[in-house]
Design a protein around this motif. Structure first.
Motif, PDB file in Angstrom:
ATOM      1  N   SER A 140       0.852  -1.169   0.000  1.00  0.00           N
ATOM      2  CA  SER A 140       0.000   0.000   0.000  1.00  0.00           C
ATOM      3  C   SER A 140       0.893   1.224   0.000  1.00  0.00           C
ATOM      4  O   SER A 140       2.079   1.155   0.334  1.00  0.00           O
ATOM      5  N   GLY A 141       0.332   2.377  -0.397  1.00  0.00           N
ATOM      6  CA  GLY A 141       1.111   3.597  -0.454  1.00  0.00           C
ATOM      7  C   GLY A 141       1.234   4.128  -1.867  1.00  0.00           C
ATOM      8  O   GLY A 141       0.482   3.737  -2.772  1.00  0.00           O
ATOM      9  N   TRP A 142       2.205   5.055  -2.068  1.00  0.00           N
ATOM     10  CA  TRP A 142       2.399   5.697  -3.354  1.00  0.00           C
ATOM     11  C   TRP A 142       3.415   4.951  -4.198  1.00  0.00           C
ATOM     12  O   TRP A 142       4.452   4.494  -3.683  1.00  0.00           O
ATOM     13  N   PHE A 143       3.136   4.865  -5.517  1.00  0.00           N
ATOM     14  CA  PHE A 143       4.053   4.205  -6.439  1.00  0.00           C
ATOM     15  C   PHE A 143       4.074   4.986  -7.752  1.00  0.00           C
ATOM     16  O   PHE A 143       3.070   5.571  -8.155  1.00  0.00           O
ATOM     17  N   PHE A 144       5.237   4.985  -8.386  1.00  0.00           N
ATOM     18  CA  PHE A 144       5.416   5.759  -9.610  1.00  0.00           C
ATOM     19  C   PHE A 144       6.060   4.887 -10.679  1.00  0.00           C
ATOM     20  O   PHE A 144       7.002   4.134 -10.406  1.00  0.00           O
ATOM     21  N   SER A 145       5.534   4.967 -11.902  1.00  0.00           N
ATOM     22  CA  SER A 145       6.079   4.218 -13.026  1.00  0.00           C
ATOM     23  C   SER A 145       6.396   5.183 -14.162  1.00  0.00           C
ATOM     24  O   SER A 145       5.604   6.087 -14.467  1.00  0.00           O
ATOM     25  N   LEU A 146       7.562   4.997 -14.780  1.00  0.00           N
ATOM     26  CA  LEU A 146       7.994   5.841 -15.891  1.00  0.00           C
ATOM     27  C   LEU A 146       8.458   4.942 -17.027  1.00  0.00           C
ATOM     28  O   LEU A 146       9.132   3.927 -16.796  1.00  0.00           O
ATOM     29  N   GLY A 147       8.086   5.296 -18.257  1.00  0.00           N
ATOM     30  CA  GLY A 147       8.459   4.439 -19.372  1.00  0.00           C
ATOM     31  C   GLY A 147       8.543   5.179 -20.685  1.00  0.00           C
ATOM     32  O   GLY A 147       8.289   6.383 -20.779  1.00  0.00           O
ATOM     33  N   LEU A 148       8.940   4.432 -21.710  1.00  0.00           N
ATOM     34  CA  LEU A 148       9.040   4.963 -23.058  1.00  0.00           C
ATOM     35  C   LEU A 148       8.497   3.926 -24.027  1.00  0.00           C
ATOM     36  O   LEU A 148       8.787   2.732 -23.903  1.00  0.00           O
ATOM     37  N   GLY A 149       7.699   4.377 -24.968  1.00  0.00           N
ATOM     38  CA  GLY A 149       7.119   3.473 -25.948  1.00  0.00           C
ATOM     39  C   GLY A 149       7.424   3.917 -27.365  1.00  0.00           C
ATOM     40  O   GLY A 149       7.714   5.090 -27.625  1.00  0.00           O
ATOM     41  N   ALA A 150       7.377   2.968 -28.297  1.00  0.00           N
ATOM     42  CA  ALA A 150       7.582   3.268 -29.709  1.00  0.00           C
ATOM     43  C   ALA A 150       6.705   2.339 -30.533  1.00  0.00           C
ATOM     44  O   ALA A 150       6.502   1.176 -30.173  1.00  0.00           O
ATOM     45  N   VAL A 151       6.175   2.855 -31.630  1.00  0.00           N
ATOM     46  CA  VAL A 151       5.360   2.034 -32.507  1.00  0.00           C
ATOM     47  C   VAL A 151       5.632   2.414 -33.953  1.00  0.00           C
ATOM     48  O   VAL A 151       5.771   3.594 -34.295  1.00  0.00           O
ATOM     49  N   GLN A 152       5.807   1.399 -34.794  1.00  0.00           N
ATOM     50  CA  GLN A 152       5.917   1.613 -36.229  1.00  0.00           C
ATOM     51  C   GLN A 152       4.535   1.425 -36.834  1.00  0.00           C
ATOM     52  O   GLN A 152       3.867   0.415 -36.591  1.00  0.00           O
ATOM     53  N   ILE A 153       4.094   2.404 -37.622  1.00  0.00           N
ATOM     54  CA  ILE A 153       2.742   2.411 -38.168  1.00  0.00           C
ATOM     55  C   ILE A 153       2.807   2.320 -39.694  1.00  0.00           C
ATOM     56  O   ILE A 153       3.501   3.114 -40.332  1.00  0.00           O
ATOM     57  N   GLU A 154       2.102   1.369 -40.264  1.00  0.00           N
ATOM     58  CA  GLU A 154       1.986   1.252 -41.718  1.00  0.00           C
ATOM     59  C   GLU A 154       0.499   1.327 -42.065  1.00  0.00           C
ATOM     60  O   GLU A 154      -0.312   0.594 -41.489  1.00  0.00           O
ATOM     61  N   THR A 155       0.150   2.200 -42.986  1.00  0.00           N
ATOM     62  CA  THR A 155      -1.257   2.381 -43.331  1.00  0.00           C
ATOM     63  C   THR A 155      -1.454   2.366 -44.840  1.00  0.00           C
ATOM     64  O   THR A 155      -0.559   2.732 -45.607  1.00  0.00           O
ATOM     65  N   GLU A 156      -2.645   1.949 -45.237  1.00  0.00           N
ATOM     66  CA  GLU A 156      -3.102   2.037 -46.625  1.00  0.00           C
ATOM     67  C   GLU A 156      -4.487   2.663 -46.600  1.00  0.00           C
ATOM     68  O   GLU A 156      -5.423   2.082 -46.052  1.00  0.00           O
ATOM     69  N   ALA A 157      -4.605   3.859 -47.167  1.00  0.00           N
ATOM     70  CA  ALA A 157      -5.881   4.577 -47.146  1.00  0.00           C
ATOM     71  C   ALA A 157      -5.811   5.740 -48.130  1.00  0.00           C
ATOM     72  O   ALA A 157      -4.758   6.048 -48.684  1.00  0.00           O
ATOM     73  N   MET A 158      -6.939   6.411 -48.319  1.00  0.00           N
ATOM     74  CA  MET A 158      -7.008   7.607 -49.161  1.00  0.00           C
ATOM     75  C   MET A 158      -6.508   8.810 -48.352  1.00  0.00           C
ATOM     76  O   MET A 158      -7.253   9.748 -48.067  1.00  0.00           O
ATOM     77  N   SER A 159      -5.236   8.763 -47.967  1.00  0.00           N
ATOM     78  CA  SER A 159      -4.700   9.766 -47.041  1.00  0.00           C
ATOM     79  C   SER A 159      -3.787  10.781 -47.714  1.00  0.00           C
ATOM     80  O   SER A 159      -3.224  11.644 -47.032  1.00  0.00           O
ATOM     81  N   GLN A 160      -3.605  10.700 -49.019  1.00  0.00           N
ATOM     82  CA  GLN A 160      -2.725  11.642 -49.708  1.00  0.00           C
ATOM     83  C   GLN A 160      -3.251  13.071 -49.569  1.00  0.00           C
ATOM     84  O   GLN A 160      -4.445  13.305 -49.432  1.00  0.00           O
ATOM     85  N   ASP A 161      -2.318  14.035 -49.596  1.00  0.00           N
ATOM     86  CA  ASP A 161      -2.691  15.433 -49.399  1.00  0.00           C
ATOM     87  C   ASP A 161      -3.668  15.925 -50.462  1.00  0.00           C
ATOM     88  O   ASP A 161      -4.569  16.712 -50.173  1.00  0.00           O
TER      89      ASP A 161
END
Length: 313
Positions: free
Chosen positions: A32-53
């Protein structure tokens, strides 16, 4: 808006993971009591869609994009002696609070959060355009603000039943679709109810969602079947999670640009490997989402590979 919501779903899961690990560690140690968690995440994203400018027509070829997103993760948790928990940190693509309260009749959870990506000014592929239907000129990018609320009830251990209610509010900055037609407008309240039955390692459930958007052609209802399994691989230090969700969204009114009522088949799959080293926690995951619409303009594929590490103080 499925492309953006798909990205937020999986990245939100990564942001939420350190807090769930903390909770598990506290329970193991009966702390019981106070606890702290610190982290770093990374994700590679690949998409196929009508997203062109720039689009020349609605029959253009889909664009394939690939990018990597990095972001910090943190959680501050207070654990009561009776097992209750106060939480503040990154969770479900938001920065927010959560309270978990055990009672003689089960566990209740309530949470509230605001958009994490807008707070840190993070930019990800898949951001929406002010007018996604514009042809012949460069489309202007917009961003969204999101507010998430959740109420959950869970009872049982080996055999467990969980009921959830979610309410998400999404606001598009300078949305111009409502200028095209009164039936369009993407600002929305999304209400979701779900029920899940877990038999030790296997969970089955159903989710029902209603998006109440400003425009009827952007409002929909959906029903999804959800399955998941959690396998301990090596004692409690290594586990494998698999998740599958399939369903259909049916929109309320004919789309004024395409002159037909939109229907989307939704498929989501996720596999995650968790390494629990008590203080250090590492996770790897793969995520896939497909939207198969009767209007080809809305077809989308999103593939993601992610990794994250967190440290429990």
């Amino acid at each position: 808006n499925y492309k953006q919501m798909g990205l937020l779903f999986i990245i939100g899961y990564l942001l939420m993971y350190p807090s769930s690990v903390c909770s598990q560690q506290f329970q193991k140690r009966s702390l019981s009591g106070w606890f702290f968690s610190l982290g770093l995440g990374a994700v590679q994203i690949e998409t196929e869609a009508m997203s062109q400018d720039t689009l020349q027509s609605y029959d253009d070829e889909v664009e394939k994009e690939s990018s990597i997103v990095l972001w910090p993760m943190f959680s501050l948790t207070y654990l009561d002696e009776d097992g209750g928990e106060w939480f503040f940190g990154t969770q479900n693509e938001t920065l927010g609070f959560e309270r978990r309260q055990p009672t003689p009749i089960g566990l209740f959870t309530i949470s509230y959060g605001v958009g994490y990506f807008n707070i840190l000014k993070l930019e990800i592929d898949g951001q929406e355009y002010k007018n996604p239907y514009e042809l012949g000129s460069k489309r202007e990018i917009t961003t969204t603000n999101i507010i998430k609320k959740k109420l959950s009830y869970s009872v049982g251990r080996g055999i467990n039943v969980t009921f959830n209610y979610y309410q998400d509010q999404i606001f598009y900055v300078d949305d111009k679709t409502d200028k095209i037609s009164d039936d369009l407008g993407r600002d929305a309240i999304i209400e979701t109810v779900s029920g899940h039955l877990r038999f030790w390692l296997l969970s089955i459930g159903q989710e029902r969602k209603n998006q109440l958007a400003k425009g009827k052609a952007d409002s929909y209802s959906g029903v999804y079947n959800v399955y998941s399994i959690l396998l301990p691989v090596f004692r409690s230090n290594l586990s494998l999670e698999a998740y599958s969700k399939n369903g259909k969204n049916i929109y309320e009114k004919e789309h004024p640009v395409f002159n037909q009522t939109r229907e989307d088949l939704i498929s989501k799959k996720q596999i995650q490997l968790n390494f629990d080293f008590n203080i250090w926690n590492i996770f790897l995951l793969y995520y896939e989402e497909r939207v198969d619409s009767n209007i080809d303009f809305f077809d989308e594929i999103t593939l993601m590979q992610g990794v994250g590490v967190s440290y429990l103080f």
